[in-house]
Design a protein around this motif. Structure first.
Motif, short mmCIF file in Angstrom:
data_model
loop_
_atom_site.label_atom_id
_atom_site.label_comp_id
_atom_site.label_asym_id
_atom_site.label_seq_id
_atom_site.Cartn_x
_atom_site.Cartn_y
_atom_site.Cartn_z
N ARG A 22 1.61 -7.81 -2.05
CA ARG A 22 1.84 -6.44 -2.68
C ARG A 22 0.86 -5.49 -2.39
NH1 ARG A 22 5.76 -7.85 -4.78
NH2 ARG A 22 6.32 -5.60 -4.29
N LEU A 23 -0.56 -5.94 -2.17
CA LEU A 23 -1.40 -5.10 -1.98
C LEU A 23 -1.23 -4.39 -0.50
CD1 LEU A 23 -4.60 -6.79 -3.43
CD2 LEU A 23 -3.28 -4.92 -4.47
N ARG A 24 -1.00 -5.50 0.36
CA ARG A 24 -0.77 -4.80 1.70
C ARG A 24 0.39 -3.88 1.69
NH1 ARG A 24 1.25 -9.48 4.01
NH2 ARG A 24 -0.80 -10.36 3.69
N SER A 27 -0.47 -0.52 -0.29
CA SER A 27 -1.62 0.32 0.40
C SER A 27 -1.01 0.93 1.70
CB SER A 27 -2.88 -0.50 0.73
OG SER A 27 -2.58 -1.72 1.70
N SER A 28 0.03 0.23 2.31
CA SER A 28 0.49 0.76 3.53
C SER A 28 1.50 1.92 3.15
CB SER A 28 1.24 -0.26 4.15
OG SER A 28 0.53 -1.18 4.67
N TRP A 29 2.12 1.62 2.02
CA TRP A 29 2.86 2.71 1.69
C TRP A 29 2.33 4.01 1.09
CZ3 TRP A 29 7.60 4.00 2.64
CH2 TRP A 29 8.47 4.92 1.67
N THR A 30 1.21 3.50 0.42
CA THR A 30 0.50 5.08 -0.14
C THR A 30 -0.20 5.96 1.20
OG1 THR A 30 -0.44 3.52 -1.86
CG2 THR A 30 -1.67 5.68 -1.37
N VAL A 31 -0.50 5.32 2.06
CA VAL A 31 -0.87 5.92 3.42
C VAL A 31 0.40 6.56 4.03
CG1 VAL A 31 -2.00 5.73 5.60
CG2 VAL A 31 -3.15 4.57 3.67
N HIS A 32 1.43 5.71 4.21
CA HIS A 32 2.74 6.17 4.70
C HIS A 32 3.29 7.56 3.98
CE1 HIS A 32 6.25 6.02 6.97
NE2 HIS A 32 6.94 5.97 5.93
N ASN A 33 3.19 7.29 2.72
CA ASN A 33 3.81 8.45 1.96
C ASN A 33 2.95 9.69 2.08
OD1 ASN A 33 5.35 9.63 -0.65
ND2 ASN A 33 3.10 9.76 -1.19
N ALA A 34 1.50 9.71 2.12
CA ALA A 34 0.66 10.71 2.33
C ALA A 34 0.76 11.36 3.74
CB ALA A 34 -0.78 10.31 2.17
N ASN A 35 1.12 10.71 4.83
CA ASN A 35 1.32 11.13 6.02
C ASN A 35 2.66 11.36 6.61
OD1 ASN A 35 -1.42 10.73 7.65
ND2 ASN A 35 -1.26 9.05 6.20
N GLU A 364 10.18 1.68 -3.38
CA GLU A 364 8.88 1.49 -2.90
C GLU A 364 7.77 1.43 -3.59
OE1 GLU A 364 10.96 3.54 -1.91
OE2 GLU A 364 11.68 3.32 0.04
N TRP A 365 7.94 2.06 -4.81
CA TRP A 365 6.56 2.27 -5.78
C TRP A 365 6.81 1.37 -6.85
CZ3 TRP A 365 2.70 4.72 -3.81
CH2 TRP A 365 2.72 5.85 -3.15
N GLU A 366 7.73 0.60 -6.92
CA GLU A 366 7.71 -0.40 -8.18
C GLU A 366 6.56 -1.55 -7.75
OE1 GLU A 366 9.57 -1.15 -10.56
OE2 GLU A 366 10.70 0.77 -10.21
N PRO A 367 5.76 -1.50 -9.04
CA PRO A 367 4.49 -2.27 -8.66
C PRO A 367 4.92 -3.70 -8.30
CG PRO A 367 4.43 -1.11 -10.58
CD PRO A 367 5.91 -1.01 -10.30
#
Ligand SMILES: Cc1ncc(C[n+]2csc(CCOP(=O)(O)OP(=O)(O)O)c2C)c(N)n1
Ligand SMILES: [Mg+2]
Length: 780
Positions: A22-24, A27-35, A364-367
Motif C-alpha cells: 500500500r505504501l509503495r 507514495s507512487s500515486w501521490t507523486v504521479h498525481n502531483a506531476n 486510486e486514493w482508497e486507503p
C-alpha cells in the motif's frame, strides 16, 4: 515482541507485507498525481522520488507498524517523505487534500517538515546527513534529561534515523559518530536503505565492507540484512551456495542493470557465469522468469520477516546500525535503473501497477483499495491497533520564568564577551529557575568564549562521573572540569557542525521531551560558517537556542584574517528564525540576553544570535532606562538629531569608541548631528520589510521602528554607517527615507595587526568617519 506466537507472527508478516504494498502504491500515486494529473500553471517540473520511496516501504512498514515504541522518534530519509505521508493517511491522520496537494502551497511537503507538515514529524530532513546525525544528539539530550530527573527512564525512547546510503558520504555523519562515542550515546538506531544508488549513479563497490569497521570502532553494533527469506531458502538448496557467492561478488552497477532488465536477463547471466557449477541450472530452472527476478531482488530490506527479526534482536540500548540491502525502485518498472532517482512512471506504467494491485480506476486514493472487504477491515484494524496509532501528540512544555531584569555586570571598561560570561555567572550563582534550565555548550572554545565561569559553577554533564584529575593532583587551574550527571555544560569537540546539531536537539527538548531547556552555545564568530547548514537546519526545525558568536570582526586583530568574521552580520540578518543583536556595552548585553531568554520561549519567538567582541571599551553613562525599549526594537538614539538635523552616524557594536570620538569632533561642525546605536540591524530591517509588505497584505500602516527613528532627521539628510563587518548590514538604512549614505565596514579579508593599525587600514577609525561625513557634504 519476543514472545510472538507462530500464528500471530504469520498474521503480522502478512499485514506488514500488505502495508508495504500500500505504501509503495500510495507514495507512487501521490507523486504521479502531483506531476501528471494536477493542473500545472508554470511548466515547471513538480518532482518527487518514486524510486527512493519504493526502496524503503518495507523498512518503514516493519518499523512503524511493528518495531516502533511509544516514545521513539524517527528522522525519515528526505526522499521517502511521501511514504511517511502515506503511513499517516492509512492511520487517518493525514487528509486526502494534503496528499493531493503534495509539493503545492500549504500541502504535504516534499521532505518531512516539523513546522510545515500537518502530520507529526519528529525531525525535519532535507539536507542529507543532518537528519541522521540529529538523532544521536537527541539521544544525548534524552540522557541529559534522565540524568537530571526531568524524564523518567521508563519514558525513554529510541532516536531512529532512516537514511539513504548516499548519506554515508556526508562528513557530518562521521563527526557525529566520534562525538557520540565520547558521550557514550545509547538508544539510537540508524537504518540504512542500502540500495547502492545515489542521485547520479551506483555507488562504489569498494565501500562494501568498510562501514561495519567504522561503526563498530565507534561502539555501534552493526546488523546487516543482506538476503531476504526467499534467497536464504534458495541458498540452502543444492546449487544455492553458488548463487549466494555470485550475488556477494556481483558489482553494484551490474546488479542494478540486471534488476532493471528482469528475469530473462538474470537467467542468461547466471547461466553464463555459474551455469556449469553443480545443480545451479536445475535450481534456476525451478523458477520462471518472474520468480527468478523476485528471488534475485529479495534482499533483506524488502523482506518483512528479515526486518522484524533484525529489529526484534536489538532490544537493548546499544546504538545500532542496520544495513538493509535494497533495490532502488523495488516493485516498480524503474527498479535498478541508474537514472531512477528523479525518474517517474509514465501513465501506462502507473496504470499497470494499479491493475497489478487490483485497484480500480478512480479508486486510486482508497486507503485500502484493491483489497476484499474482509481483508481491508483486518488490515485497517491492524493499523489502528498499532503503537503508532496511539502515540501521544507532542507535549506543550510550560515556560521557564525569566527574571524581570538581569543585573548589569560592573566595570568602567568591559568587553561584550566578558559581560556575557558575567551575566551567565550571576545566573549560575542564583536560585533562579532559569539558571537550572540553562545548558551551555561550545565546540572546544568554552574557555576562550567566557563560558568557563558558568561551567565552574554548574559543572560538566557526564552520564558517569568524571573526576577533575588536575584538581585531584592539586595543580592550580582556573577551570574546574569535574563531570557529573547534574552538570549543565555539554563539552563538545571542535566540529562546529556537531555544535549546531547539539543546539538543535537541545532547542527541541520542549516539544520532544516536554521539558524546556534554555541552550546557550558559544562559537568563534567566523566559524559559524563552518556549521552554517546545521544552523539553518536548526532554525528550519524551529529549535530554540541562544547562539553567541565571539569574538567577532577585526577585534580579533592579532589572530589574522582567517579568524576575523566579516559576513556574519549578513548571516544574522538573512537567517530566518534567528534574531541577531550586536550590543556595544555591557548593559545592552544584559538587556538583550534577558530578551532572548524570553523570546526563545514564545510560540512566535525564535532563536537569538549575539555577535560579541573581546574588545574592552569604556562603558557609556546612562541617565535613565529610556533607551531600553528602543534598543530591543533594534536601535536607539544616543544623541537625537536636533535643529537642522542634516546628518547622523549609525553604528553597531564594539566600534563604539571610534564612533564616539568622531562624533565629538563632528558635532562642532554639524549642528544637531544624530548618533544612532543600531543594536539589531536584523530587527530593524525585518520590521521595515514587514511594514512595506503590509501595504499589500493588511491595513496595518504603523511606521516601522527604523522609519520612526529616521524621521528625526531632515529629508535629504546624510547617514554615515559604521560596523566592524559587512557594510551592507547598515548601508540599506539610506533606502528607508531616501538618504545619502557613506557606508563604512569591512569587505576584504582581514590581516594580523593591532586595532589602531587595522582600523586605520580598513577605514574604521575616527578619521575615516570624519572623512565619510565630509564626503556626504562636500561631494567627491
Ligand atoms: C546536503 C545535500 N546535498 C545534496 C542533496 C541532493 N540530493 C538529494 S537526494 C541525493 C542522493 C540520495 O541518495 P541516497 O541517500 O542513497 O537516497 P536514495 O534516493 O538512493 O534512497 C542528493 C545528492 C541534498 N538533498 N542534500
Ligand atoms: Mg541510495
Amino acid at each position: 515482541m519476543a514472545s510472538i506466537t507462530t500464528d500471530t507472527r504469520a498474521e503480522t508478516v502478512a499485514a506488514l507485507e500488505a502495508i508495504d504494498a500500500r505504501l509503495r502504491w500510495l507514495s507512487s500515486w501521490t507523486v504521479h498525481n502531483a506531476n501528471h494529473i494536477r493542473d500545472k500553471r508554470d511548466g515547471l517540473k513538480v518532482g518527487g522520488h518514486q524510486a527512493s520511496c519504493a526502496s524503503m516501504t518495507a523498512i518503514m512498514a516493519a518499523l512503524y507498524f511493528h518495531a516502533l515504541g511509544p516514545n521513539d522518534k524517527v528522522a525519515v530519509k528526505p526522499h521517502a517523505g511521501p511514504v511517511l505521508q502515506a503511513i499517516h493517511y492509512l492511520l487517518g491522520s493525514q487528509s486526502l487534500d494534503q496528499l493531493q496537494r503534495f509539493r503545492a502551497l500549504g500541502g504535504a511537503q516534499s521532505y518531512p517538515s516539523r513546522t510545515k507538515d500537518h502530520i507529526p514529524v519528529d525531525f525535519s530532513t532535507g539536507s542529507v546527513g543532518l537528519g541522521v546525525a540529529i538523532t544521536a544528539f537527541s539521544s544525548l539530550v534524552q540522557d541529559f534529561l534522565i540524568a537530571r530527573g526531568q524524564l523518567a527512564q521508563a519514558d525513554a525512547g529510541r532516536m531512529i534515523a532512516l537514511m539513504g546510503d548516499a548519506e554515508l558520504d556526508e562528513g557530518n555523519i562521521y563527526e557525529c559518530l566520534i562525538e557520540g562515542y565520547k558521550h557514550d550515546i545509547r538508544n539510537c538506531w540508524w537504518v540504512v536503505d542500502y540500495n547502492r544508488q545515489s542521485l547520479d549513479s551506483t555507488t562504489a563497490d569498494r565501500m562494501f565492507r568498510r562501514f561495519d569497521d567504522i561503526f563498530e570502532t565507534c561502539g555501534w553494533r552493526v546488523i546487516t540484512l543482506k538476503h531476504g527469506k526467499l534467497q536464504r531458502a534458495a541458498f540452502a538448496r543444492p546449487g544455492g551456495k553458488s548463487i549466494e557467492q555470485w550475488i556477494d561478488n556481483c558489482p553494484n552497477a551490474e546488479f542494478a542493470v540486471l534488476t532493471y532488465q528482469g528475469g530473462a536477463a538474470w537467467r542468461t547471466r547466471l547461466l553464463a557465469d555459474i551455469g556449469d557449477k553443480p545443480h545451479v541450472k536445475k535450481l534456476l530452472d525451478s523458477f520462471d522468469d518472474d520468480a527468478l527476478a523476485a528471488l534475485m531482488t529479495n534482499l533483506g530490506g524488502h523482506c518483512v520477516e528479515t526486518l522484524i527479526d533484525a529489529f526484534d534482536s536489538a532490544q537493548d540500548e546499544r546504538p545500532t546500525l542496520f544495513i538493509a540491502y535494497t533495490v532502488k525502485g523495488y516493485g516498480l518498472p524503474l527498479a535498478g535503473h541508474k537514472d531512477n532517482h528523479s525518474g517517474m512512471m509514465n501513465a501506462g506504467q502507473i496504470a499497470q501497477l494499479r491493475t497489478s494491485m487490483g485497484i480500480a480506476e478512480g479508486a486510486e486514493w482508497e486507503p485500502y483499495g484493491g483489497l476484499g472487504d474482509n481483508q481491508a477491515a483486518r488490515l485497517k484494524a491492524f493499523v489502528d491497533s498499532s503503537v503508532l496509532a496511539t502515540k501521544a501528540a507532542e507535549p506543550v512544555a510550560p515556560a521557564v520564568a525569566v527574571p524581570a531584569r538581569l543585573p548589569v555586570p560592573r566595570g568602567e571598561s568591559q568587553s561584550t564577551q566578558a559581560a556575557f560570561g558575567n551575566v551567565l555567572l550571576d545566573l549560575a550563582k542564583s536560585n533562579e529557575p532559569l539558571a537550572d534550565r540553562i545548558v551551555t555548550t561550545a565546540p572546544d572554545v568554552t574557555q576562550t568564549t567566557n563560558l568557563g565561569a558558568f561551567v565552574n559553577q554548574r559543572g560538566l554533564f557526564r552520564r558517569s562521573a568524571m573526576a577533575d584529575v588536575f584538581r585531584a593532583a592539586q595543580i592550580p587551574s582556573a577551570q574546574k572540569w569535574a563531570g557529573h550527571a547534574a552538570g549543565q555544560h555539554i563539552e563538545l569537540g571542535i566540529a562546529e557542525n556537531n555544535f549546531f546539531l547539539a543546539l538543535t536537539s537541545l532547542g527541541l527538548s520542549a516539544p520532544h521531551f516536554g521539558t524546556r531547556l534554555i541552550p546557550v552555545g558559544t562559537v568563534y564568530d567566523p566559524f559559524i560558517s563552518r556549521g552554517l547548514d546545521a544552523l539553518n537546519y536548526g532554525c528550519y526545525s524551529d529549535a530554540r537556542f541562544l547562539l553567541v558568536g565571539t569574538p567577532a570582526g577585526l577585534t580579533l586583530g592579532p589572530e589574522g584574517g582567517a579568524h576575523q568574521s566579516i559576513n556574519t552580520p549578513l548571516i544574522g540578518m538573512g537567517q530566518p528564525n534567528l534574531t541577531y543583536f550586536e550590543p556595544a556595552w555591557a548593559d545592552e548585553v544584559a538587556l538583550t540576553m534577558r530578551w532572548a531568554f524570553d523570546h526563545m520561549q514564545k510560540p512566535e519567538g525564535s532563536s537569538v544570535y549575539l555577535r560579541l567582541s573581546t574588545r574592552v571599551i569604556p562603558q557609556i553613562e546612562r541617565t535613565s532606562d529610556a533607551w531600553e525599549a528602543d534598543a530591543l526594537k533594534g536601535g536607539y538614539w544616543i544623541h537625537r538629531p536636533s535643529g537642522p538635523a542634516e546628518a547622523a552616524i549609525a553604528f553597531c557594536g564594539a566600534i563604539a569608541p571610534e564612533v564616539l570620538d568622531a562624533y565629538a569632533q563632528l558635532a562642532e561642525d554639524i549642528p544637531g548631528l544624530g548618533l544612532l546605536n543600531v543594536t539589531s540591524p536584523d530587527l530593524l530591517h525585518r520590521d521595515w520589510s514587514a511594514r512595506r509588505a503590509a501595504r499589500w497584505t493588511s491595513s496595518k500602516a504603523a511606521p516601522s521602528h527604523v522609519e520612526d527613528l529616521l524621521s528625526a532627521l531632515a529629508p535629504g539628510a546624510g547617514l554615515i554607517t559604521v560596523i566592524d563587518g559587512s557594510p551592507g548590514a547598515l548601508s540599506w538604512l539610506g533606502g528607508v527615507k531616501g538618504m545619502r549614505v557613506s557606508p563604512l565596514g569591512i569587505d576584504r579579508f582581514g590581516q594580523t595587526g593591532d586595532l589602531p593599525d587595522l582600523y586605520r587600514t580598513y577605514r574604521l577609525d575616527a578619521d575615516a568617519i570624519i572623512d565619510a561625513a565630509a564626503e556626504l557634504f562636500l561631494g567627491d
